[in-house]
Design an enzyme around this catalytic site. Structure first.
Site, PDB file in Angstrom:
ATOM      1  N   HIS A  29      23.008  39.633  33.835  1.00  0.00           N
ATOM      2  CA  HIS A  29      23.006  39.328  32.402  1.00  0.00           C
ATOM      3  C   HIS A  29      21.712  38.599  32.042  1.00  0.00           C
ATOM      4  CE1 HIS A  29      27.216  39.781  33.549  1.00  0.00           C
ATOM      5  NE2 HIS A  29      27.494  40.057  32.289  1.00  0.00           N
ATOM      6  N   HIS A 264      22.643  41.997  26.909  1.00  0.00           N
ATOM      7  CA  HIS A 264      23.658  41.033  27.356  1.00  0.00           C
ATOM      8  C   HIS A 264      24.001  41.197  28.827  1.00  0.00           C
ATOM      9  CE1 HIS A 264      27.301  38.508  27.181  1.00  0.00           C
ATOM     10  NE2 HIS A 264      27.818  39.429  27.980  1.00  0.00           N
ATOM     11  N   GLU A 415      48.336  22.903  28.787  1.00  0.00           N
ATOM     12  CA  GLU A 415      48.422  23.120  30.234  1.00  0.00           C
ATOM     13  C   GLU A 415      47.124  23.660  30.835  1.00  0.00           C
ATOM     14  OE1 GLU A 415      52.556  23.520  28.483  1.00  0.00           O
ATOM     15  OE2 GLU A 415      50.569  24.369  28.032  1.00  0.00           O
ATOM     16  N   HIS A 477      62.451  29.320  30.233  1.00  0.00           N
ATOM     17  CA  HIS A 477      62.013  28.135  30.961  1.00  0.00           C
ATOM     18  C   HIS A 477      62.322  28.203  32.451  1.00  0.00           C
ATOM     19  CE1 HIS A 477      61.440  26.643  26.963  1.00  0.00           C
ATOM     20  NE2 HIS A 477      61.201  25.404  27.343  1.00  0.00           N
TER      21      HIS A 477
END
Length: 668
Positions: A29, A264, A415, A477
């Site tokens: 890149h 890129h 998280e 859960h």
């Protein structure tokens, strides 16, 4: 006497090396390194505090390339400033065994502070590093003695901004007032698919201002003077993190590909490289750096001077605070207190003697109460579940923007950001982070867990509510496949303890481990403490061991169990023993730890000749075939859970002592 090279010529050295390396590899890149070269030149030559001769100097500034696909920018900087990255290393970019991998990999070359590539995570790592700097400064600095006083700089691109983790990390950084964190946004308007205006129209300036950041907008990323003034402005604000928004041209200097997605993620091509050399006025061959440019970049003298000045300050600090100085160095070396093993073993023995029946999440908290006072580096946290994960122990003090001298971080419902920030805290040094959430929500953080393992960072991951045993919250859960997922991750040590003793042993293992992360998996429901004599107790640390056997000699069958299901295995074995069967129960809290033992030990616990095997775990069954073989049986889950009381769920899914007993009878 010749004049010093111009800033643009110094930046062009980065551009040339980057496009040459990508062209030689025919992969990479070039766009980001060429677009950010001017920013990098100003930062690295004018502001970055570092010493190539000592890449591990504790008070160096940290530099993170979050847009890690632009790795040749970092490799060029390390080479030019004098780190151990040779010209041959640049020529071997992206080749097998080379320290110049496709994306920067921590440990492969000096000066790489973290592994980046998964976009946004480097930024979150940088936030963690800045948290660590602020906490260590609050804990160790004294009036007139600032031994911890460095900045964290981070380059990031549009992709980092689009990734959701950037929101989590930026929000937390603003809340904690990380005034020594400076991020540079490479606003070039291009991603792989083209111009980002079709899919990314955020008002980034106002977004970060809303997080509580100091934002410097509309900086010309190709003007050394504007970049310099922006950095000076950023460093004056020590109450807020700063985002410097730099307008740049991707692939700067390439006549036909600059400003386009073509620059890129692919080599420019031999013809375009030649045209770019001409456009930049770079009259030197591939990988050729003239002496005046190389000398201007060399950072050895300046780095040695900066480190010597710090060492002088540290010597004065040590003269006045010798015990603090020794403690600081111990923690930065990652060494544990000399008495840790002794204290840990004493607590483990106490747990065995007390035989308390508690949820393993509560046993975890009790262990923290025992270990914490002797581990000042232990730095806790949770993703807004401290009361459920039981990550808050008696000696916890929360940090805030105004006071970072504590040892507990409220990460909020973040998280992924939490786990990646913890990786950054580990990388910084001086603190040992642990962070908790429900096991099923590990999925939010999954890639940061993987990165901890890849980077060999001793992150401690606390996951509670480990099965259908959490009950009424239901299948959203209740983790099923997550434990197997963790176990299959290379270099991740996973523990699912069955009682207070195994929990304390698991925590000891996690704290002592220095070459990778540990996942500690705990129950919501209460678990009885198993009977053990001293010999059995000594084997718990081996990850798998014979807990009991109903007869002597080679058993007729073996039951392998973990966590809450060890109790079921014991009940089944006792019933079978009463019927005259010789059955062994193997508790296996940590498969990876067991598999690291000698072949003789593994054979002693799981004799190959005993093919009558049953595994029981309230998780996905597939994983256990490696131990039971196709002749064995597995009692566990084959689908998702349901919403009901835990006891009802175990019966509904036929994870019971009776089911284990029947399975053993079917294989004998």
């Amino acid at each position: 006497m010749s004049s010093a090279p111009a800033a643009r010529d110094l930046a062009n050295a980065i551009r040339a090396l980057s496009m040459d390396a990508v062209q030689k590899a025919k992969s990479g890149h070039p766009g980001a390194p060429m677009g950010m070269a001017d920013i990098a030149e100003v930062l690295w030559r004018g502001f970055l505090k570092h010493n190539p001769a000592n890449p591990h100097w504790v008070d160096r500034d940290r530099f993170v390339l979050s847009n890690g696909h632009g790795s040749m920018l970092l490799y060029s900087l390390l080479h030019l400033t004098g780190y151990g990255v040779s010209l041959d290393d640049l020529k071997n970019f992206r080749q097998l065994g080379s320290p110049t991998a496709g994306h920067p990999e921590f440990g492969d070359a000096p000066g790489i502070e973290t592994t980046t590539g998964p976009l946004g995570q480097g930024f979150a790592n940088a936030v963690g590093m800045a948290i660590a700097e602020k906490m260590m400064a609050a804990q160790f600095n004294r009036d007139g003695h600032a031994i911890v006083d460095h900045n964290t700089y981070c380059f990031m691109g549009d992709g980092c901004m689009m990734e959701g983790i950037s929101h989590e990390a930026a929000s937390l950084a603003g809340t904690l007032g990380l005034g020594k964190l400076v991020a540079f946004y490479d606003d070039n308007g291009i991603s792989i698919d083209g111009e980002v205006e079709g899919w990314f129209t955020d008002d980034t300036v106002e977004r970060f201002r809303a997080y509580g950041w100091h934002v410097i907008p509309n900086v010309d990323g190709h003007s050394a003077q504007e970049v310099k003034l922006a950095i000076e402005n950023a460093r004056k604000n020590t109450d807020q993190p700063t985002l410097i928004c730099c307008k740049t041209i991707i692939g700067f200097g390439s006549p036909n590909k600059q400003g386009k997605e073509e620059s890129h993620g692919a080599a420019l091509g031999d013809d375009e490289v030649a045209l770019t050399r001409e456009a930049l006025g770079w009259k030197h061959g591939p990988f050729e750096i003239p002496d005046e440019i190389r000398n201007a970049w060399d950072a050895h003298d300046a780095g040695a001077e900066k480190e010597a000045a710090w060492q002088q300050r540290f010597d004065a600090y040590r003269a006045e605070f010798p015990e603090l100085a020794d403690e600081f160095l111990r923690r930065m070396r990652g060494e544990l207190p000399a008495d840790f093993d002794q204290r840990a073993d004493a607590f483990i023995a106490e747990c065995q003697q007390a035989k308390e029946k508690v949820a393993s999440r509560k046993a975890s908290q009790n262990t923290l109460d025992a270990f914490g006072p002797g581990l000042p580096e232990l730095t806790g946290g949770s993703a807004d579940l401290g009361g459920s994960n039981n990550t808050v122990w008696k000696g916890c003090t929360s940090i805030s923007a105004d006071d970072c001298s504590g040892n507990y971080i409220h990460y909020g419902v973040r998280e992924f950001g939490m786990t990646a920030a913890m990786n950054g805290i580990c990388l910084h040094g001086g603190l040992r982070p642990y962070g908790g959430t429900f096991l099923t929500f590990m999925e939010y953080a999954r890639n940061a867990v993987r990165m901890a393992a890849l980077m060999h960072q001793p992150n401690i991951l606390v996951y509670t509510h480990d099965s259908i045993g959490l009950g009424e919250d239901g299948p959203t859960h209740q983790p099923i496949e997550q434990i197997a997922n963790l176990r299959m991750t290379p270099n991740l040590s996973t523990w699912r303890p069955c009682d207070t003793v195994e929990t304390a042993v698991a925590w000891k293992h996690a704290v002592k481990r220095d070459d990778g992360p540990t996942a500690l998996i705990f129950s919501r429901q209460g678990l009885p403490c198993m009977d053990r004599d001293d010999a059995v107790l000594a084997n718990v640390a081996k990850g798998g061991y014979t807990l009991l056997q109903t007869g002597d000699g080679q058993p007729e069958a073996i039951i392998i169990a973990t966590g809450s299901e060890v109790e079921l295995a014991v009940q089944a074995a006792e019933a079978l023993g009463a019927a005259g069967k010789n059955v062994r129960v193997v508790s296996m809290p940590s498969v990876d730890t067991f598999l690291s033992q000698s072949r003789d030990y593994q054979e002693a616990v799981l004799p190959a000749a005993v093919r009558a095997r049953v595994a029981v775990e309230a998780g996905i069954t597939d994983y256990w075939y490696r131990f039971t073989g196709l002749d064995g049986k597995i009692v566990g889950m084959t689908g998702f859970g349901a919403s009901a009381p835990a006891g009802d769920l175990y019966k509904h899914f036929n994870i019971t002592a009776e089911a284990v007993q029947a399975a053993v009878e079917s294989v004998i």
